[in-house]
Design a protein around this motif. Structure first.
Motif, PDB file in Angstrom:
ATOM      1  N   CYS A 268       0.862  -1.167   0.000  1.00 30.04           N
ATOM      2  CA  CYS A 268       0.000   0.000   0.000  1.00 30.04           C
ATOM      3  C   CYS A 268       0.906   1.227   0.000  1.00 30.04           C
ATOM      4  CB  CYS A 268      -0.913   0.002   1.231  1.00 30.04           C
ATOM      5  SG  CYS A 268      -2.259   1.203   1.140  1.00 30.04           S
ATOM      6  N   GLU A 287      -3.294 -10.838   3.781  1.00 31.91           N
ATOM      7  CA  GLU A 287      -3.628  -9.548   4.375  1.00 31.91           C
ATOM      8  C   GLU A 287      -4.905  -9.699   5.186  1.00 31.91           C
ATOM      9  OE1 GLU A 287      -3.587  -6.732   5.328  1.00 31.91           O
ATOM     10  OE2 GLU A 287      -2.114  -5.472   4.349  1.00 31.91           O
ATOM     11  N   VAL A 290      -9.993  -7.015   3.461  1.00 35.20           N
ATOM     12  CA  VAL A 290     -10.122  -5.640   2.985  1.00 35.20           C
ATOM     13  C   VAL A 290     -11.441  -5.498   2.233  1.00 35.20           C
ATOM     14  CG1 VAL A 290      -9.132  -3.842   1.538  1.00 35.20           C
ATOM     15  CG2 VAL A 290      -7.630  -5.391   2.814  1.00 35.20           C
ATOM     16  N   SER A 462      -7.466   2.455   0.370  1.00 39.72           N
ATOM     17  CA  SER A 462      -6.891   2.233   1.710  1.00 39.72           C
ATOM     18  C   SER A 462      -6.169   3.494   2.152  1.00 39.72           C
ATOM     19  CB  SER A 462      -5.910   1.055   1.686  1.00 39.72           C
ATOM     20  OG  SER A 462      -5.252   0.928   2.931  1.00 39.72           O
TER      21      SER A 462
END
Length: 467
Positions: A268, A287, A290, A462
């Protein structure tokens, strides 16, 4: 970073092929590796007045650096393709940045060796060999040559040289691995040349890299790297100890780490224009969940660009209206023309003329109140200061991908301050037949996931905040 093609060296880019086998082990799939990222112009790196490192003096100098870096990287990609001249259990590493060196965007602190020492490596999505400034077989191992830090191979009990007579040596990149083998136990040597003039030479070795999981657990993994004892441009590496390769070749750090931690990695990128020290990161493994993650397929096996990250674009829209761009612009050919690659090492997005001209034409009516002027990019205009500039007049761009995924970048991903009173559109016009390249400014403030096991790329908005 891109490496020149020569008799003894060939750039080993990111590739994905059938040789990569990823385990579906349930435990491994829950592991991941998280690395903190900081933009290269962050003041956190510090500044050495005797080197080229350090932040630019102003926005004009900053954008000029970025554009020059992109030009070198685009040329490198073209050379490689023959177009020119023919989870909760994640492992975490801190990241930091440096001034633009023309190699890539972000730097990572990596602990390796026994006993372990910390090294700062440039993250390079365009190469497959991780290497460090290293003392092993060099004759003149003076501190002046190495700078303030280096890896001392003979002081690490986990260091393992790779003999030139070994099968492992024979499987290395043949174009950059030297045939020199004076005796069976001699090291396996390499020689890399980069298009910006950098040349590195040394020998391959295996060494233990220290991974620290987010739950506090530690693990050591053996990685193949390069011990560089020959470097022709020390000035650029006074503050940096080497390169961390994130290529998709089986040799690369990315593939080996992803193999261990669930078959994927993600990153990111923080807002380029708002310099922070703790908001960007790189993760190996799964991860956290999301929301609004969209996916599109990686197309490595369908084009010559097997060393890069090609994805299928279906079009570009401005304020919701799809532009009339010929479909062949997004089709990849076996000669490296057309298509689009995702490249975190390129700053500004490059579009072939058929797409660029349509985008500019769609922007011009909204920008007609401002006079066009010269700048570091292809379309620049006089504009009032940021505090009174009306961003709402700027058209909204969207990139559409096969499968329905759509990237909607923030305005500051494609409108840049060039100099006082001058702004530029963040697109570079390239001649056909070339390829389109999505730069990291268009990717910023999004989480990007590279699922190597399933050959997909995903992204979602994000704020790029570390846990």
């Amino acid at each position: 970073m891109e490496r020149n093609i020569s008799l003894v060296s060939l750039l080993c880019f990111i590739i994905f092929n059938g040789c990569l086998v990823l385990e579906a082990d349930a435990v491994k799939s829950q592991r991941s590796e998280k690395l903190k990222l900081i933009h290269r112009h962050s003041p956190e790196l510090g500044h050495n007045p005797e080197t080229t490192l350090g932040p630019p003096k102003n926005s004009e100098e900053r954008l000029k650096q970025l554009v020059q870096s992109d030009k070198a990287r685009l040329h490198a990609i073209k050379r490689r393709l023959g177009v020119v001249g023919k989870a909760n259990d994640r492992v975490e590493f801190p990241f930091r940045s440096a001034a633009d060196l023309g190699f890539g965007q972000y730097f990572v602190s990596l602990r390796m060796g026994t006993p372990a020492h910390t090294f700062t490596l440039l993250v390079d999505t365009g190469s497959c060999l991780t290497w460090l400034k290293c003392k092993y077989t060099c004759i003149d191992c003076s501190a002046a040559w190495y700078g303030r830090r280096f890896f001392s191979a003979n002081e690490s009990s986990s260091f393992k040289s790779i003999p030139c007579s070994s099968q492992e040596c024979k499987t290395m990149d043949k174009a950059s691995t030297l045939p020199t083998c004076p005796h069976p136990n001699a090291p396996c040597y390499y020689d890399y040349s980069y298009l910006d003039g950098l040349n590195v030479a040394g020998s391959y070795f295996n060494e233990t890299v220290k991974f620290r999981f987010s739950n506090g657990r530690k693990k050591g993994l053996e990685m193949t790297m390069g011990c560089t004892d020959g470097l022709n441009n020390l000035k650029r590496f006074q503050e940096v100890d080497g390169i961390l390769a994130l290529g998709l070749d089986p040799l690369s750090f990315a593939v080996k780490a992803a193999h261990e931690f669930g078959g994927k990695f993600s990153f990111c990128l923080e807002n380029h224009w708002i310099i922070k020290s703790e908001s960007s990161y790189l993760v190996f493994g799964k991860e956290d969940q999301v929301p609004n993650m969209q996916f599109t397929d990686l197309l490595n096996e369908e084009s010559k660009m097997t060393s890069l990250y090609p994805i299928k674009v279906t079009g570009i829209s401005i304020n919701g209206t799809m532009l009339d761009i010929p479909s062949y612009v997004w089709d990849m050919t076996d000669k490296g023309a057309g298509g689009m690659i995702v490249d975190s090492g390129t700053t500004v997005t490059h579009l072939v003329e058929q797409a660029f001209d349509k985008v500019i034409a769609a922007f011009e009516p909204s920008l007609s109140m401002y006079n066009k002027t010269k700048g570091n990019l292809d379309y620049c205009f006089n504009a009032p200061p940021a505090e009174i500039f009306d961003e709402s007049i700027i058209p909204r761009v969207a990139i559409h991908f096969e499968g329905g995924a759509k990237l909607e970048p923030a305005v500051d991903g494609y409108i840049f301050d060039d100099s006082k009173g001058v702004k530029c559109l963040g697109f570079v016009r390239v001649a056909w037949p070339e390829m389109n390249i999505m730069g990291n400014l268009l990717m910023q403030n999004h989480l990007w996931e590279f699922d190597l096991a399933n050959k997909k790329v995903g992204f979602a908005p994000s704020k790029c905040m570390l846990d």
